[in-house]
Design an enzyme around this catalytic site. Structure first.
Site, PDB file in Angstrom:
ATOM      1  N   ARG A   7       0.846  -1.199   0.000  1.00  0.00           N
ATOM      2  CA  ARG A   7       0.000   0.000   0.000  1.00  0.00           C
ATOM      3  C   ARG A   7       0.882   1.250   0.000  1.00  0.00           C
ATOM      4  O   ARG A   7       2.013   1.229   0.508  1.00  0.00           O
ATOM      5  CB  ARG A   7      -0.911   0.021   1.227  1.00  0.00           C
ATOM      6  CG  ARG A   7      -1.950   1.144   1.171  1.00  0.00           C
ATOM      7  CD  ARG A   7      -2.734   1.258   2.468  1.00  0.00           C
ATOM      8  NE  ARG A   7      -3.673   2.378   2.408  1.00  0.00           N
ATOM      9  CZ  ARG A   7      -4.249   2.929   3.458  1.00  0.00           C
ATOM     10  NH1 ARG A   7      -3.974   2.491   4.677  1.00  0.00           N
ATOM     11  NH2 ARG A   7      -5.094   3.937   3.320  1.00  0.00           N
ATOM     12  N   HIS A   8       0.372   2.329  -0.548  1.00  0.00           N
ATOM     13  CA  HIS A   8       1.085   3.604  -0.581  1.00  0.00           C
ATOM     14  C   HIS A   8       1.291   4.179   0.816  1.00  0.00           C
ATOM     15  O   HIS A   8       0.655   3.754   1.792  1.00  0.00           O
ATOM     16  CB  HIS A   8       0.305   4.616  -1.430  1.00  0.00           C
ATOM     17  CG  HIS A   8      -1.068   4.881  -0.890  1.00  0.00           C
ATOM     18  ND1 HIS A   8      -1.306   5.743   0.163  1.00  0.00           N
ATOM     19  CD2 HIS A   8      -2.276   4.381  -1.250  1.00  0.00           C
ATOM     20  CE1 HIS A   8      -2.606   5.760   0.429  1.00  0.00           C
ATOM     21  NE2 HIS A   8      -3.220   4.950  -0.407  1.00  0.00           N
ATOM     22  N   GLY A   9       2.144   5.192   0.920  1.00  0.00           N
ATOM     23  CA  GLY A   9       2.390   5.876   2.182  1.00  0.00           C
ATOM     24  C   GLY A   9       1.237   6.795   2.571  1.00  0.00           C
ATOM     25  O   GLY A   9       0.270   6.979   1.824  1.00  0.00           O
ATOM     26  N   GLU A  10       1.381   7.389   3.738  1.00  0.00           N
ATOM     27  CA  GLU A  10       0.301   8.202   4.310  1.00  0.00           C
ATOM     28  C   GLU A  10       0.099   9.534   3.583  1.00  0.00           C
ATOM     29  O   GLU A  10       1.042  10.191   3.165  1.00  0.00           O
ATOM     30  CB  GLU A  10       0.606   8.484   5.778  1.00  0.00           C
ATOM     31  CG  GLU A  10      -0.516   9.207   6.515  1.00  0.00           C
ATOM     32  CD  GLU A  10      -0.157   9.550   7.937  1.00  0.00           C
ATOM     33  OE1 GLU A  10      -0.638   8.852   8.850  1.00  0.00           O
ATOM     34  OE2 GLU A  10       0.623  10.509   8.151  1.00  0.00           O
ATOM     35  N   THR A  11      -1.175   9.908   3.459  1.00  0.00           N
ATOM     36  CA  THR A  11      -1.558  11.226   2.951  1.00  0.00           C
ATOM     37  C   THR A  11      -2.258  11.975   4.088  1.00  0.00           C
ATOM     38  O   THR A  11      -2.601  11.388   5.120  1.00  0.00           O
ATOM     39  CB  THR A  11      -2.537  11.109   1.767  1.00  0.00           C
ATOM     40  OG1 THR A  11      -3.793  10.588   2.252  1.00  0.00           O
ATOM     41  CG2 THR A  11      -1.989  10.179   0.688  1.00  0.00           C
ATOM     42  N   ASP A  12      -2.499  13.264   3.893  1.00  0.00           N
ATOM     43  CA  ASP A  12      -3.209  14.028   4.920  1.00  0.00           C
ATOM     44  C   ASP A  12      -4.617  13.482   5.141  1.00  0.00           C
ATOM     45  O   ASP A  12      -5.122  13.491   6.266  1.00  0.00           O
ATOM     46  CB  ASP A  12      -3.280  15.510   4.530  1.00  0.00           C
ATOM     47  CG  ASP A  12      -1.945  16.223   4.735  1.00  0.00           C
ATOM     48  OD1 ASP A  12      -1.114  15.720   5.519  1.00  0.00           O
ATOM     49  OD2 ASP A  12      -1.747  17.294   4.110  1.00  0.00           O
ATOM     50  N   ARG A  13      -5.246  13.020   4.066  1.00  0.00           N
ATOM     51  CA  ARG A  13      -6.599  12.454   4.218  1.00  0.00           C
ATOM     52  C   ARG A  13      -6.558  11.141   4.991  1.00  0.00           C
ATOM     53  O   ARG A  13      -7.469  10.856   5.779  1.00  0.00           O
ATOM     54  CB  ARG A  13      -7.254  12.250   2.846  1.00  0.00           C
ATOM     55  CG  ARG A  13      -7.741  13.549   2.224  1.00  0.00           C
ATOM     56  CD  ARG A  13      -8.739  13.308   1.110  1.00  0.00           C
ATOM     57  NE  ARG A  13      -9.315  14.560   0.641  1.00  0.00           N
ATOM     58  CZ  ARG A  13     -10.411  14.640  -0.114  1.00  0.00           C
ATOM     59  NH1 ARG A  13     -11.026  13.540  -0.504  1.00  0.00           N
ATOM     60  NH2 ARG A  13     -10.875  15.818  -0.500  1.00  0.00           N
ATOM     61  N   ASN A  14      -5.513  10.342   4.779  1.00  0.00           N
ATOM     62  CA  ASN A  14      -5.359   9.133   5.582  1.00  0.00           C
ATOM     63  C   ASN A  14      -5.250   9.501   7.061  1.00  0.00           C
ATOM     64  O   ASN A  14      -5.907   8.908   7.923  1.00  0.00           O
ATOM     65  CB  ASN A  14      -4.093   8.367   5.188  1.00  0.00           C
ATOM     66  CG  ASN A  14      -4.182   7.693   3.839  1.00  0.00           C
ATOM     67  OD1 ASN A  14      -3.161   7.523   3.167  1.00  0.00           O
ATOM     68  ND2 ASN A  14      -5.373   7.293   3.415  1.00  0.00           N
ATOM     69  N   ARG A  57      -0.033   9.292  -5.042  1.00  0.00           N
ATOM     70  CA  ARG A  57       0.445   8.751  -3.769  1.00  0.00           C
ATOM     71  C   ARG A  57       1.199   7.436  -3.942  1.00  0.00           C
ATOM     72  O   ARG A  57       2.080   7.116  -3.138  1.00  0.00           O
ATOM     73  CB  ARG A  57      -0.717   8.588  -2.780  1.00  0.00           C
ATOM     74  CG  ARG A  57      -1.927   7.787  -3.262  1.00  0.00           C
ATOM     75  CD  ARG A  57      -3.058   7.986  -2.256  1.00  0.00           C
ATOM     76  NE  ARG A  57      -4.270   7.236  -2.504  1.00  0.00           N
ATOM     77  CZ  ARG A  57      -5.303   7.688  -3.211  1.00  0.00           C
ATOM     78  NH1 ARG A  57      -5.227   8.885  -3.793  1.00  0.00           N
ATOM     79  NH2 ARG A  57      -6.395   6.961  -3.341  1.00  0.00           N
ATOM     80  N   GLU A  82      -7.184   3.097  -6.975  1.00  0.00           N
ATOM     81  CA  GLU A  82      -8.161   2.863  -5.911  1.00  0.00           C
ATOM     82  C   GLU A  82      -9.577   2.919  -6.478  1.00  0.00           C
ATOM     83  O   GLU A  82      -9.833   3.538  -7.522  1.00  0.00           O
ATOM     84  CB  GLU A  82      -7.972   3.909  -4.810  1.00  0.00           C
ATOM     85  CG  GLU A  82      -8.900   3.749  -3.603  1.00  0.00           C
ATOM     86  CD  GLU A  82      -8.775   2.409  -2.899  1.00  0.00           C
ATOM     87  OE1 GLU A  82      -9.279   1.391  -3.436  1.00  0.00           O
ATOM     88  OE2 GLU A  82      -8.181   2.384  -1.798  1.00  0.00           O
TER      89      GLU A  82
END
Length: 210
Positions: A7-14, A57, A82
């Site tokens: 899975r991709h790294g963290e985003t602000d929405r995550n 992302r 996604e």
């Protein structure tokens, strides 16, 4: 052949626990650090093919590995983007999950059946032909993508797995690694689920010998 779903790294929405779906978010500072750490983990493997979602992302997450291993072929694919969640996007994840649970799987956006159809198209057209030719394939994608493939393999294809590991790590966190060993074109074994040991420099799910 080993296939590592990452899975991709963290985003602000995550971080804010907001459902992003088709929203093309970029990594935040923590996400970029996670990308560096998972790149170190992947660099220890004999990777000979990478597939990556075309979303920002994901491309940002695989970038540190690509920089380290420019010799490894990489293909970007829309098929592993996604799921499009339609009106649920931008909603708190907890609220979105409740609505998804209360309605038909195809009620919102792209629909689960459509998502699974394109993911299996990717698997059948891109992964299966590599069986017997490649040893270690990385697929950098999304939590919803990984969960859908994992559930299909376990429930419909009969892939084996260790129950204790599955129960311990059911959620696919940012840069979580799910390791699948294909034993044939139709069957396989799932060695670990959403493992994030690389984030604390641990090795709770050490790579298997190729």
């Amino acid at each position: 052949m080993r296939v590592f779903l990452v899975r991709h790294g963290e985003t602000d929405r995550n971080k804010a626990k907001i459902l992003q779906g088709s929203f093309d978010a970029e990594l935040n500072a923590d996400g970029k650090q996670q990308a560096e750490l998972v790149a170190k983990r992947l660099a220890k493997l004999d990777v000979d093919q990478v597939f990556c979602s075309t979303m920002s992302r994901c491309k940002q997450t695989i970038a540190p590995f690509v920089k380290t291993r420019p010799d490894v072929p990489i293909e970007y694919s829309d098929l592993i983007r996604e799921r499009v969640f339609g009106e649920l996007e931008g909603m708190p994840v907890a609220e979105a999950k409740k609505l998804l649970a209360e309605n038909h799987p195809d009620r919102f956006g792209e629909g689960y059946s459509s998502l699974l159809k394109r993911l299996l198209k990717f698997w059948d057209e891109k992964i299966i032909p590599l069986y017997g030719q490649k040893k270690c394939v990385v697929v950098l994608c999304h939590g919803g993508v990984i969960n859908a493939l994992r559930d299909h393999f376990m429930q419909e294809k009969g892939f084996t797995f260790e129950k204790e590991k599955h129960e311990k790590k059911f959620i696919t966190s940012n840069t979580g690694v799910t390791e699948i060993e294909l034993l044939s074109k139709e069957g396989g074994h799932i060695h670990c689920f959403g493992d994030t040991s690389h984030l604390d420099e641990a090795a709770n799910c050490a790579p298997q010998e190729q």
